[in-house]
Design a protein around this motif. Structure first.
Motif, PDB file in Angstrom:
ATOM      1  N   PRO A   1       1.096  -1.590  -0.087  1.00 30.44           N
ATOM      2  CA  PRO A   1       0.125   0.210   0.405  1.00 30.44           C
ATOM      3  C   PRO A   1       1.230   1.048   0.025  1.00 30.44           C
ATOM      4  O   PRO A   1       0.646   2.470  -0.642  1.00 30.44           O
ATOM      5  CB  PRO A   1      -1.028  -0.192   1.144  1.00 30.44           C
ATOM      6  CG  PRO A   1      -0.256  -1.125   2.154  1.00 30.44           C
ATOM      7  CD  PRO A   1       0.388  -2.113   1.381  1.00 30.44           C
ATOM      8  N   ALA A   2       1.839   1.371   0.427  1.00 28.74           N
ATOM      9  CA  ALA A   2       3.054   2.171   0.329  1.00 28.74           C
ATOM     10  C   ALA A   2       3.122   2.803  -1.159  1.00 28.74           C
ATOM     11  O   ALA A   2       3.578   3.282  -1.175  1.00 28.74           O
ATOM     12  CB  ALA A   2       3.966   2.445   1.366  1.00 28.74           C
ATOM     13  N   PHE A   3       3.554   1.851  -1.497  1.00 29.05           N
ATOM     14  CA  PHE A   3       4.457   1.622  -2.726  1.00 29.05           C
ATOM     15  C   PHE A   3       3.064   2.539  -3.454  1.00 29.05           C
ATOM     16  O   PHE A   3       3.674   3.505  -3.845  1.00 29.05           O
ATOM     17  CB  PHE A   3       4.246   0.760  -2.809  1.00 29.05           C
ATOM     18  CG  PHE A   3       6.457   0.668  -3.518  1.00 29.05           C
ATOM     19  CD1 PHE A   3       7.328   1.185  -3.734  1.00 29.05           C
ATOM     20  CD2 PHE A   3       6.388  -1.034  -2.432  1.00 29.05           C
ATOM     21  CE1 PHE A   3       8.327   0.801  -3.679  1.00 29.05           C
ATOM     22  CE2 PHE A   3       7.651  -1.103  -2.577  1.00 29.05           C
ATOM     23  CZ  PHE A   3       8.802  -0.429  -2.407  1.00 29.05           C
ATOM     24  N   VAL A   4       1.898   1.957  -3.485  1.00 19.48           N
ATOM     25  CA  VAL A   4       0.988   2.366  -4.562  1.00 19.48           C
ATOM     26  C   VAL A   4       1.255   3.525  -4.164  1.00 19.48           C
ATOM     27  O   VAL A   4       0.298   5.147  -4.850  1.00 19.48           O
ATOM     28  CB  VAL A   4       0.123   1.534  -4.771  1.00 19.48           C
ATOM     29  CG1 VAL A   4      -1.049   2.117  -5.218  1.00 19.48           C
ATOM     30  CG2 VAL A   4       0.434   0.271  -5.399  1.00 19.48           C
ATOM     31  N   ALA A   5       0.483   3.903  -2.945  1.00 18.02           N
ATOM     32  CA  ALA A   5       0.328   5.481  -2.271  1.00 18.02           C
ATOM     33  C   ALA A   5       1.228   6.655  -2.531  1.00 18.02           C
ATOM     34  O   ALA A   5       0.818   7.872  -3.190  1.00 18.02           O
ATOM     35  CB  ALA A   5      -0.409   4.855  -0.525  1.00 18.02           C
ATOM     36  N   ALA A   6       2.018   5.911  -2.594  1.00 18.49           N
ATOM     37  CA  ALA A   6       3.384   7.099  -2.885  1.00 18.49           C
ATOM     38  C   ALA A   6       3.653   7.145  -4.045  1.00 18.49           C
ATOM     39  O   ALA A   6       3.895   8.421  -3.841  1.00 18.49           O
ATOM     40  CB  ALA A   6       4.833   6.912  -2.497  1.00 18.49           C
ATOM     41  N   ILE A   7       3.454   6.946  -5.114  1.00 20.34           N
ATOM     42  CA  ILE A   7       3.484   6.999  -6.602  1.00 20.34           C
ATOM     43  C   ILE A   7       1.750   7.680  -6.981  1.00 20.34           C
ATOM     44  O   ILE A   7       1.947   8.528  -7.648  1.00 20.34           O
ATOM     45  CB  ILE A   7       2.734   5.464  -7.378  1.00 20.34           C
ATOM     46  CG1 ILE A   7       4.124   4.691  -7.317  1.00 20.34           C
ATOM     47  CG2 ILE A   7       2.625   5.464  -8.729  1.00 20.34           C
ATOM     48  CD1 ILE A   7       4.306   3.342  -8.324  1.00 20.34           C
TER      49      ILE A   7
ATOM     50  N   GLU B   1       9.775  12.050   1.651  1.00 21.59           N
ATOM     51  CA  GLU B   1       8.631  11.716   2.336  1.00 21.59           C
ATOM     52  C   GLU B   1       7.481  12.134   1.087  1.00 21.59           C
ATOM     53  O   GLU B   1       7.445  13.928   1.089  1.00 21.59           O
ATOM     54  CB  GLU B   1       7.533  12.362   3.821  1.00 21.59           C
ATOM     55  CG  GLU B   1       7.061  12.007   4.139  1.00 21.59           C
ATOM     56  CD  GLU B   1       6.263  10.041   4.026  1.00 21.59           C
ATOM     57  OE1 GLU B   1       5.261   9.891   3.141  1.00 21.59           O
ATOM     58  OE2 GLU B   1       6.807  10.014   4.716  1.00 21.59           O
ATOM     59  N   THR B   2       6.280  11.298   0.625  1.00 22.13           N
ATOM     60  CA  THR B   2       5.479  12.437  -0.375  1.00 22.13           C
ATOM     61  C   THR B   2       4.308  12.467   0.448  1.00 22.13           C
ATOM     62  O   THR B   2       3.162  13.030   0.030  1.00 22.13           O
ATOM     63  CB  THR B   2       4.623  10.932  -1.515  1.00 22.13           C
ATOM     64  OG1 THR B   2       4.666   9.945  -0.699  1.00 22.13           O
ATOM     65  CG2 THR B   2       6.469  10.801  -2.202  1.00 22.13           C
ATOM     66  N   LEU B   3       4.083  12.010   1.651  1.00 23.67           N
ATOM     67  CA  LEU B   3       2.868  11.715   2.186  1.00 23.67           C
ATOM     68  C   LEU B   3       2.549  13.921   2.808  1.00 23.67           C
ATOM     69  O   LEU B   3       3.657  13.818   3.054  1.00 23.67           O
ATOM     70  CB  LEU B   3       2.179  11.098   3.660  1.00 23.67           C
ATOM     71  CG  LEU B   3       1.126  11.382   4.806  1.00 23.67           C
ATOM     72  CD1 LEU B   3      -0.232  10.978   3.483  1.00 23.67           C
ATOM     73  CD2 LEU B   3       1.581  10.827   6.266  1.00 23.67           C
TER      74      LEU B   3
ATOM     75  N   ASP C   1       1.139  10.209  -4.591  1.00 18.03           N
ATOM     76  CA  ASP C   1       1.043  11.375  -4.208  1.00 18.03           C
ATOM     77  C   ASP C   1       1.845  12.298  -5.598  1.00 18.03           C
ATOM     78  O   ASP C   1       1.493  13.435  -4.990  1.00 18.03           O
ATOM     79  CB  ASP C   1       2.067  10.941  -3.053  1.00 18.03           C
ATOM     80  CG  ASP C   1       1.252  10.528  -2.293  1.00 18.03           C
ATOM     81  OD1 ASP C   1      -0.624  10.449  -1.884  1.00 18.03           O
ATOM     82  OD2 ASP C   1       2.068   9.677  -1.040  1.00 18.03           O
ATOM     83  N   VAL C   2       2.701  11.509  -5.723  1.00 16.02           N
ATOM     84  CA  VAL C   2       3.802  11.995  -6.982  1.00 16.02           C
ATOM     85  C   VAL C   2       3.625  12.184  -8.225  1.00 16.02           C
ATOM     86  O   VAL C   2       4.097  13.152  -8.821  1.00 16.02           O
ATOM     87  CB  VAL C   2       5.741  11.508  -6.663  1.00 16.02           C
ATOM     88  CG1 VAL C   2       5.371  11.512  -5.013  1.00 16.02           C
ATOM     89  CG2 VAL C   2       5.377  10.035  -7.305  1.00 16.02           C
TER      90      VAL C   2
END
Length: 431
Positions: free
Chosen positions: A124-130, A193-195, A132-133
């Motif tokens: 989930p972190a990989f996809v959420a970061a993608i 950090e992309t959040l 985000d950016v």
């Protein structure tokens, strides 16, 4: 040359540098994640475990994976994407070293369950970061490249695992740990950090009292995703897609054996699918970008249904290979819009939590596909594939019916997000 540049732009152009570092981390992560592929063989050959005990330990790894997906989603929204990715990768490396030198079967079982947790946390972190950016209009190509990297990494992992397992099981775990540390190094070095820290916004359901007359309100969290009807309909359709896809690794080998085809024939069918993805996935964006995502998903699911339905009359390798081409094309077309719709449906501050619920479909399908599929194949024979095909066609129809209301829902989320003022930098999302 102009055509080549245009193809490259349509496939990978306009993506930020952070995405490429995430992509590189994912590729290294997948290419190095090979030790657990041989866990059952390690337990039976090197540690003297029975097949039943080996299956139980592998099951513990899978159960840990289901828990890890949810944990990773919550932490990625609270700690941040980068912190969650680093914690998961460092914990995985440490556990792999521990597994390399562990001898008691009870300890190996506990460590395997913990590896299942930390292996699944980054998804989930990989996809959420993608998300985000990458700007919304470029996410389709980003998710296409993510799917390609995942499959390329798994292909490399399968090759390396076989070589290392024959040489030394200890080396298998240690090299896996080293690759995981390399992925963590890329993330620590190049991924910020992309959040964005935001307060609860208008695009979420209003908080509800925790009890009659209570002054406290229930803040948005994991329960928000679990009660979002539009999102859950999409998750249900994705679950059907996963059940269809997993036929290749669960039920199809049994069907091929019943048709007198050996393991080498099964390996050839699987290898053909992997090769098609590695070679052809980069051409998918130009095929689908001009079409509505619901239509693409309906078409891709229909191709999966057709490919598996054909197996009802398959009794030769050539038929299996032809069917593999059809269902692999369906999988390739489904990957980018599936991921993009999942991203579109998630409110920004709950992005990773929504991803974690979405990713639960895969361990659930990994249980349902072999459990029900084995019974179906035993008692219904080749008619099992007609049922699988019919299920896929119903899911394709479901995508067509669910598409318009889902698009209206996404449009409403975007309008609400556009109206929302930027909150102070020190505001933290709700737990």
């Amino acid at each position: 040359m102009h055509t080549l540049r245009r193809w490259w732009h349509d496939t990978a152009g306009g993506l930020p540098a952070t995405f490429w570092y995430l992509w590189a981390g994912l590729l290294i992560n997948r290419a190095g994640a090979f030790a657990m592929l041989f866990l059952s063989l390690y337990l039976t050959d090197a540690r003297g475990a029975s097949e039943a005990l080996a299956g139980t330990v592998v099951g513990a790894y899978g159960a840990g994976g289901a828990a890890g997906v949810l944990l990773g989603g919550v932490l990625a929204d609270r700690w941040g994407r980068r912190a969650t990715l680093l914690a998961a990768h460092l914990a995985t490396a440490g556990l792999m070293v521990a597994l390399a030198f562990s001898r008691p079967l009870v300890l190996i079982a506990v460590l395997s369950a913990l590896v299942g947790v930390v292996h699944s946390m980054p998804s989930p972190a990989f996809v959420a970061a993608i998300v985000d950016v990458v700007p919304a209009q470029r996410r389709s190509r980003a998710f296409n490249l993510q799917f390609w990297a995942f499959n390329l990494g798994m292909a490399v992992a399968s090759l390396l695992a076989g070589v290392l397992a024959e040489a030394s099981f200890t080396a298998l775990f240690l090299v896996d740990a080293g690759a995981t540390l390399a992925a963590a190094g890329v993330i620590a070095w190049k991924v910020p950090e992309t959040l964005r820290r935001t307060a609860p916004t208008a695009d979420l359901p209003p908080p509800t009292p925790s009890a009659p007359g209570a002054s406290r309100v229930r803040q948005p969290g994991l329960h928000t995703a679990l009660t979002d009807r539009t999102f859950l309909v999409f998750v249900g359709l994705t679950f059907v897609l996963a059940v269809l896809t997993l036929q290749t690794s669960t039920i199809m080998p049994l069907a091929m054996r019943a048709d007198g085809l050996g393991p080498s024939a099964y390996g050839l069918v699987v290898a053909l699918g992997g090769a098609l993805i590695v070679i052809g996935q980069l051409f998918v964006p130009r095929l689908i970008d001009r079409h509505r995502k619901a239509v693409v998903l309906a078409a891709s699911t229909a191709l999966l249904a057709l490919g598996f339905g054909v197996l009802a009359v398959a009794d030769e390798l050539a038929v299996y290979l032809g069917a593999a081409v059809v269902w692999t094309v369906g999988s390739m077309l489904a990957a980018p819009p599936n991921a993009q719709i999942n991203a579109d449906l998630a409110p920004p501050q709950l992005r990773a939590r929504y991803q974690s619920v979405f990713y639960l479909t895969f361990p659930a399908a990994a249980f349902v596909a072999p459990t029900l599929g084995g019974v179906s194949l035993q008692y219904l024979g080749d008619r099992h594939w007609l049922i699988v095909g019919g299920l896929g066609l119903l899911a394709a129809l479901g995508h067509l019916l669910a598409g318009p209301p889902r698009e209206r829902h996404v449009a409403a989320l975007r309008r609400a997000a556009d109206r929302e003022p930027t909150p102070p930098a020190d505001r933290v999302p709700a737990a």
